[in-house]
Design an enzyme around this catalytic site. Structure first.
Site, PDB file in Angstrom:
ATOM      1  CE1 TYR A 169      -4.239  -1.140  -0.516  1.00 42.54           C
ATOM      2  CE2 TYR A 169      -3.334  -2.996   0.710  1.00 42.54           C
ATOM      3  CZ  TYR A 169      -4.319  -2.455  -0.124  1.00 42.54           C
ATOM      4  OH  TYR A 169      -5.347  -3.235  -0.569  1.00 42.54           O
TER       5      TYR A 169
ATOM      6  NE  ARG B  18      -2.619  -0.148  -5.324  1.00 42.88           N
ATOM      7  CZ  ARG B  18      -3.743  -0.585  -4.749  1.00 42.88           C
ATOM      8  NH1 ARG B  18      -3.714  -1.610  -3.914  1.00 42.88           N
ATOM      9  NH2 ARG B  18      -4.889  -0.003  -5.033  1.00 42.88           N
TER      10      ARG B  18
ATOM     11  CG  HIS C 180     -13.716  -0.729  -3.536  1.00 44.06           C
ATOM     12  ND1 HIS C 180     -13.383  -1.403  -4.698  1.00 44.06           N
ATOM     13  CD2 HIS C 180     -14.947  -1.186  -3.187  1.00 44.06           C
ATOM     14  CE1 HIS C 180     -14.376  -2.212  -5.034  1.00 44.06           C
ATOM     15  NE2 HIS C 180     -15.333  -2.091  -4.140  1.00 44.06           N
TER      16      HIS C 180
ATOM     17  CB  CYS D 170      -7.479   2.408  14.664  1.00 41.09           C
ATOM     18  SG  CYS D 170      -6.957   1.201  15.914  1.00 41.09           S
TER      19      CYS D 170
ATOM     20  CB  CYS E 234     -10.159   2.184  18.526  1.00 44.18           C
ATOM     21  SG  CYS E 234      -9.030   3.477  17.961  1.00 44.18           S
TER      22      CYS E 234
ATOM     23  CB  CYS F 179      -4.200   3.401  16.722  1.00 45.93           C
ATOM     24  SG  CYS F 179      -5.577   4.399  17.281  1.00 45.93           S
TER      25      CYS F 179
ATOM     26  CB  CYS G 147      -6.440   2.236  20.973  1.00 51.94           C
ATOM     27  SG  CYS G 147      -5.819   1.498  19.455  1.00 51.94           S
TER      28      CYS G 147
HETATM   29  C1  BJW Z   1      -8.983  -0.410 -19.405  1.00 48.20           C
HETATM   30  C2  BJW Z   1      -7.763   0.198 -19.614  1.00 48.20           C
HETATM   31  C3  BJW Z   1      -7.816   1.431 -20.245  1.00 48.20           C
HETATM   32  C4  BJW Z   1      -7.328  -1.610 -18.630  1.00 48.20           C
HETATM   33  N1  BJW Z   1      -9.001   1.948 -20.608  1.00 48.20           N
HETATM   34  N2  BJW Z   1     -10.133   0.094 -19.786  1.00 48.20           N
HETATM   35  C5  BJW Z   1     -22.212 -11.200  -4.642  1.00 48.20           C
HETATM   36  C6  BJW Z   1     -21.845 -12.357  -5.315  1.00 48.20           C
HETATM   37  C7  BJW Z   1     -20.630 -12.973  -5.045  1.00 48.20           C
HETATM   38  C8  BJW Z   1     -19.736 -12.445  -4.120  1.00 48.20           C
HETATM   39  C9  BJW Z   1     -20.096 -11.303  -3.469  1.00 48.20           C
HETATM   40  C10 BJW Z   1     -21.313 -10.695  -3.724  1.00 48.20           C
HETATM   41  N3  BJW Z   1     -21.406  -9.589  -2.955  1.00 48.20           N
HETATM   42  C11 BJW Z   1     -20.249  -9.466  -2.234  1.00 48.20           C
HETATM   43  C12 BJW Z   1     -19.436 -10.502  -2.535  1.00 48.20           C
HETATM   44  C13 BJW Z   1     -18.071 -10.748  -1.985  1.00 48.20           C
HETATM   45  C14 BJW Z   1     -17.003  -9.862  -2.587  1.00 48.20           C
HETATM   46  C15 BJW Z   1     -16.949 -10.071  -4.096  1.00 48.20           C
HETATM   47  O1  BJW Z   1     -17.384  -9.265  -4.893  1.00 48.20           O
HETATM   48  N4  BJW Z   1     -16.325 -11.157  -4.511  1.00 48.20           N
HETATM   49  C16 BJW Z   1     -16.120 -11.393  -5.943  1.00 48.20           C
HETATM   50  C17 BJW Z   1     -14.727 -11.933  -6.153  1.00 48.20           C
HETATM   51  C18 BJW Z   1     -17.227 -12.252  -6.497  1.00 48.20           C
HETATM   52  N5  BJW Z   1     -17.241  -8.460  -2.289  1.00 48.20           N
HETATM   53  C19 BJW Z   1     -16.847  -7.928  -1.152  1.00 48.20           C
HETATM   54  O2  BJW Z   1     -16.290  -8.620  -0.296  1.00 48.20           O
HETATM   55  C20 BJW Z   1     -17.145  -6.471  -0.908  1.00 48.20           C
HETATM   56  N6  BJW Z   1     -17.794  -6.373   0.356  1.00 48.20           N
HETATM   57  C21 BJW Z   1     -19.083  -6.660   0.519  1.00 48.20           C
HETATM   58  O3  BJW Z   1     -19.825  -6.845  -0.414  1.00 48.20           O
HETATM   59  O4  BJW Z   1     -19.459  -6.739   1.836  1.00 48.20           O
HETATM   60  C22 BJW Z   1     -20.655  -7.453   2.141  1.00 48.20           C
HETATM   61  C23 BJW Z   1     -20.456  -8.926   1.839  1.00 48.20           C
HETATM   62  C24 BJW Z   1     -19.275  -9.563   2.165  1.00 48.20           C
HETATM   63  C25 BJW Z   1     -19.095 -10.913   1.882  1.00 48.20           C
HETATM   64  C26 BJW Z   1     -20.111 -11.621   1.214  1.00 48.20           C
HETATM   65  C27 BJW Z   1     -21.286 -10.965   0.862  1.00 48.20           C
HETATM   66  C28 BJW Z   1     -21.466  -9.602   1.187  1.00 48.20           C
HETATM   67  C29 BJW Z   1     -15.858  -5.680  -0.808  1.00 48.20           C
HETATM   68  C30 BJW Z   1     -15.099  -5.659  -2.089  1.00 48.20           C
HETATM   69  C31 BJW Z   1     -13.781  -4.929  -1.886  1.00 48.20           C
HETATM   70  C32 BJW Z   1     -12.876  -5.002  -3.116  1.00 48.20           C
HETATM   71  N7  BJW Z   1     -11.625  -4.492  -2.749  1.00 48.20           N
HETATM   72  C33 BJW Z   1     -10.591  -4.284  -3.778  1.00 48.20           C
HETATM   73  C34 BJW Z   1      -9.328  -3.727  -3.054  1.00 48.20           C
HETATM   74  C35 BJW Z   1      -9.542  -2.278  -2.662  1.00 48.20           C
HETATM   75  C36 BJW Z   1      -8.329  -1.673  -2.072  1.00 48.20           C
HETATM   76  C37 BJW Z   1      -7.200  -1.591  -3.038  1.00 48.20           C
HETATM   77  O5  BJW Z   1      -7.282  -0.887  -4.069  1.00 48.20           O
HETATM   78  O6  BJW Z   1      -6.189  -2.254  -2.770  1.00 48.20           O
HETATM   79  O7  BJW Z   1     -11.037  -3.362  -4.762  1.00 48.20           O
HETATM   80  S1  BJW Z   1     -10.232  -5.761  -4.731  1.00 48.20           S
HETATM   81  C38 BJW Z   1      -9.965  -4.915  -6.248  1.00 48.20           C
HETATM   82  O8  BJW Z   1     -10.994  -5.249  -7.220  1.00 48.20           O
HETATM   83  C39 BJW Z   1     -10.167  -3.424  -5.924  1.00 48.20           C
HETATM   84  C40 BJW Z   1     -10.875  -2.927  -7.138  1.00 48.20           C
HETATM   85  O9  BJW Z   1     -11.550  -1.723  -6.842  1.00 48.20           O
HETATM   86  C41 BJW Z   1     -11.794  -4.076  -7.451  1.00 48.20           C
HETATM   87  C42 BJW Z   1     -12.326  -4.085  -8.858  1.00 48.20           C
HETATM   88  O10 BJW Z   1     -11.307  -4.179  -9.798  1.00 48.20           O
HETATM   89  P1  BJW Z   1     -11.391  -3.320 -11.143  1.00 48.20           P
HETATM   90  O11 BJW Z   1     -11.310  -1.900 -10.812  1.00 48.20           O
HETATM   91  O12 BJW Z   1     -12.528  -3.773 -11.946  1.00 48.20           O
HETATM   92  O13 BJW Z   1      -9.980  -3.687 -11.813  1.00 48.20           O
HETATM   93  P2  BJW Z   1      -9.622  -4.944 -12.721  1.00 48.20           P
HETATM   94  O14 BJW Z   1      -8.142  -5.032 -12.762  1.00 48.20           O
HETATM   95  O15 BJW Z   1     -10.355  -6.155 -12.320  1.00 48.20           O
HETATM   96  O16 BJW Z   1     -10.165  -4.534 -14.167  1.00 48.20           O
HETATM   97  C43 BJW Z   1      -9.599  -3.484 -14.909  1.00 48.20           C
HETATM   98  C44 BJW Z   1     -10.391  -3.362 -16.194  1.00 48.20           C
HETATM   99  O17 BJW Z   1      -9.931  -2.228 -16.904  1.00 48.20           O
HETATM  100  C45 BJW Z   1     -10.228  -4.565 -17.152  1.00 48.20           C
HETATM  101  O18 BJW Z   1     -11.519  -4.921 -17.631  1.00 48.20           O
HETATM  102  C46 BJW Z   1      -9.361  -4.025 -18.295  1.00 48.20           C
HETATM  103  O19 BJW Z   1      -9.682  -4.604 -19.559  1.00 48.20           O
HETATM  104  C47 BJW Z   1      -9.737  -2.554 -18.276  1.00 48.20           C
HETATM  105  N8  BJW Z   1      -8.702  -1.656 -18.737  1.00 48.20           N
HETATM  106  N9  BJW Z   1      -6.771  -0.650 -19.114  1.00 48.20           N
HETATM  107  C48 BJW Z   1     -10.137   1.200 -20.378  1.00 48.20           C
HETATM  108  N10 BJW Z   1      -6.674   2.090 -20.532  1.00 48.20           N
HETATM  109 ZN    ZN Z   2      -6.994   2.592  17.768  1.00 45.16          ZN
END
Ligand code: BJW
Ligand code: ZN
Length: 306
Positions: free
Chosen positions: A75, A78, A129, A137, A140, A190, A193
């Site tokens: 991080y 990043r 996100h 923290c 806390c 933190c 805490c």
């Molecule tokens: C270009 C380009 C150019 C390249 N021009 N295009 C329902 C069904 C199944 C599972 C779940 C569900 N609901 C929730 C879940 C669980 C889970 C989930 O979704 N799992 C999946 C794997 C299925 N979701 C969660 O846990 C979320 N929480 C939640 O829902 O809480 C309640 C809950 C929990 C558990 C179960 C049920 C409910 C939280 C999700 C948090 C995601 N976090 C991350 C890290 C964030 C911090 C960080 O940045 O480090 O977020 S993971 C990572 O993926 C990051 C991104 O924001 C996210 C999405 O990725 P993104 O942005 O789409 O990037 P890429 O690389 O995948 O794609 C890039 C695209 O760009 C590609 O298509 C390229 O072709 C294109 N591209 N260059 C145009 N120049």
């Molecule tokens: Zn704390």
């Protein structure tokens, strides 16, 4: 699969412009591809590896618990990359669309702060996100909403170094070069805490998104029919973000518009009449697609202040 005739309609810029000019309630769902032209890597596919780790595997509470030093280095790197990057024409185009269309709302999964630096009106932007520049923290309720210290602490300095030899990979990114072990005591703690670690204010897998923000989004979608959803630079692999385009769709009215470097046959096949797909770099496509509403956009960045 869409027939060749409908494929032509799906990627027709004049037809898109016609629909855009009639659209007031517009939703955008953005992902890492939007910031790719700013030099920031995406999560999946090429560029999704950090050292020999999958970026997605480091974005979990379990990874942080197992090795907070490693996850903090990821991080910290990043943060450094995002601070040195600049918003690109795609960020500026969306920010200008927000000024020109009060009925536009942008949901972004990106944590790099580039929408904010492109002066996107904050009441028309939901950072699903969180942000790399929020610290909180692990235990806390302490939070620092905006911290751009780089490096954040001496132990994370390797993540903020410039490359001594640009012909070679940065030593930090070279899996062949061992990482200096970081003890927990060297990581930021933190101030409230005192005992627990700070962590980045981003949303990891399995964690809840901010509930007030989710309620706001639901309320916005429910309020009136949505004319257009722009799905920009996201693999639509992560929920809830991946569900918003279909959630906002009113059959026969809403155009779902995919803007992505790669649109698969499967993606084309899922598109309905009135949808659009534009394959290419979002930083080139968005200024052209939005031009009838936003005109020529000149990017002017918000000053970074610590
Ligand atoms: C270009 C380009 C150019 C390249 N021009 N295009 C329902 C069904 C199944 C599972 C779940 C569900 N609901 C929730 C879940 C669980 C889970 C989930 O979704 N799992 C999946 C794997 C299925 N979701 C969660 O846990 C979320 N929480 C939640 O829902 O809480 C309640 C809950 C929990 C558990 C179960 C049920 C409910 C939280 C999700 C948090 C995601 N976090 C991350 C890290 C964030 C911090 C960080 O940045 O480090 O977020 S993971 C990572 O993926 C990051 C991104 O924001 C996210 C999405 O990725 P993104 O942005 O789409 O990037 P890429 O690389 O995948 O794609 C890039 C695209 O760009 C590609 O298509 C390229 O072709 C294109 N591209 N260059 C145009 N120049
Ligand atoms: Zn704390």
């Amino acid at each position: 699969m869409a027939s060749s005739a409908s494929r032509a309609a799906l990627s027709s810029i004049p037809l898109f412009h016609e629909k855009l000019l009639k659209s007031n309630r517009i939703l955008a769902v953005c992902g890492a591809g939007l910031s790719a032209a700013s030099g920031l890597p995406t999560f999946r596919g090429a560029g999704g590896l950090w050292r020999n780790h999958n970026a997605v595997d480091l974005a979990t509470p379990e990874a942080f618990d197992a090795d907070p030093g490693l996850v903090w280095l990821f991080y910290a790197y990043r943060r450094h990359m995002a601070l040195t990057a600049k918003p690109n024409p795609a960020h500026y185009s969306l920010a200008e669309l927000a000024r020109k269309r009060p009925g536009f709302k942008c949901l972004s999964q990106n944590v790099d702060n580039l929408h904010v630096r492109a002066n996107h009106p904050s009441d028309q932007l939901s950072l699903l996100h969180g942000s790399l520049f929020t610290l909180k923290c692990t235990t806390c309720s302490w939070k620092d909403p905006y911290n751009i210290a780089d490096p954040l602490c001496p132990a994370l300095a390797p993540a903020a170094e410039s490359n001594p030899d640009p012909t070679k990979p940065l030593p930090l990114l070279d899996p062949a070069q061992p990482l200096a072990e970081i003890r927990e005591s060297e990581l930021p703690h933190c101030p409230d805490c005192k005992t627990e670690l700070q962590r980045p204010g981003v949303v990891w897998f399995g964690e809840m998104l901010d509930e007030d923000m989710l309620d706001d989004i639901e309320e916005w979608i429910e309020k009136e029919p949505v004319d257009m959803v722009l799905v920009v630079g996201t693999s639509s692999a992560v929920y809830p973000a991946a569900g918003y385009a279909e959630r906002a769709r009113t059959k026969g009215r809403t155009s779902v518009v995919t803007v992505n470097l790669e649109i698969t046959e499967e993606d084309w096949g899922r598109m309905r009449k009135g949808d659009f797909g534009f394959e290419g770099d979002a930083s080139l496509l968005l200024p052209e697609l939005l031009r009838p509403v936003i005109g020529e956009v000149k990017g002017e960045e918000e000053e970074l202040e610590g």
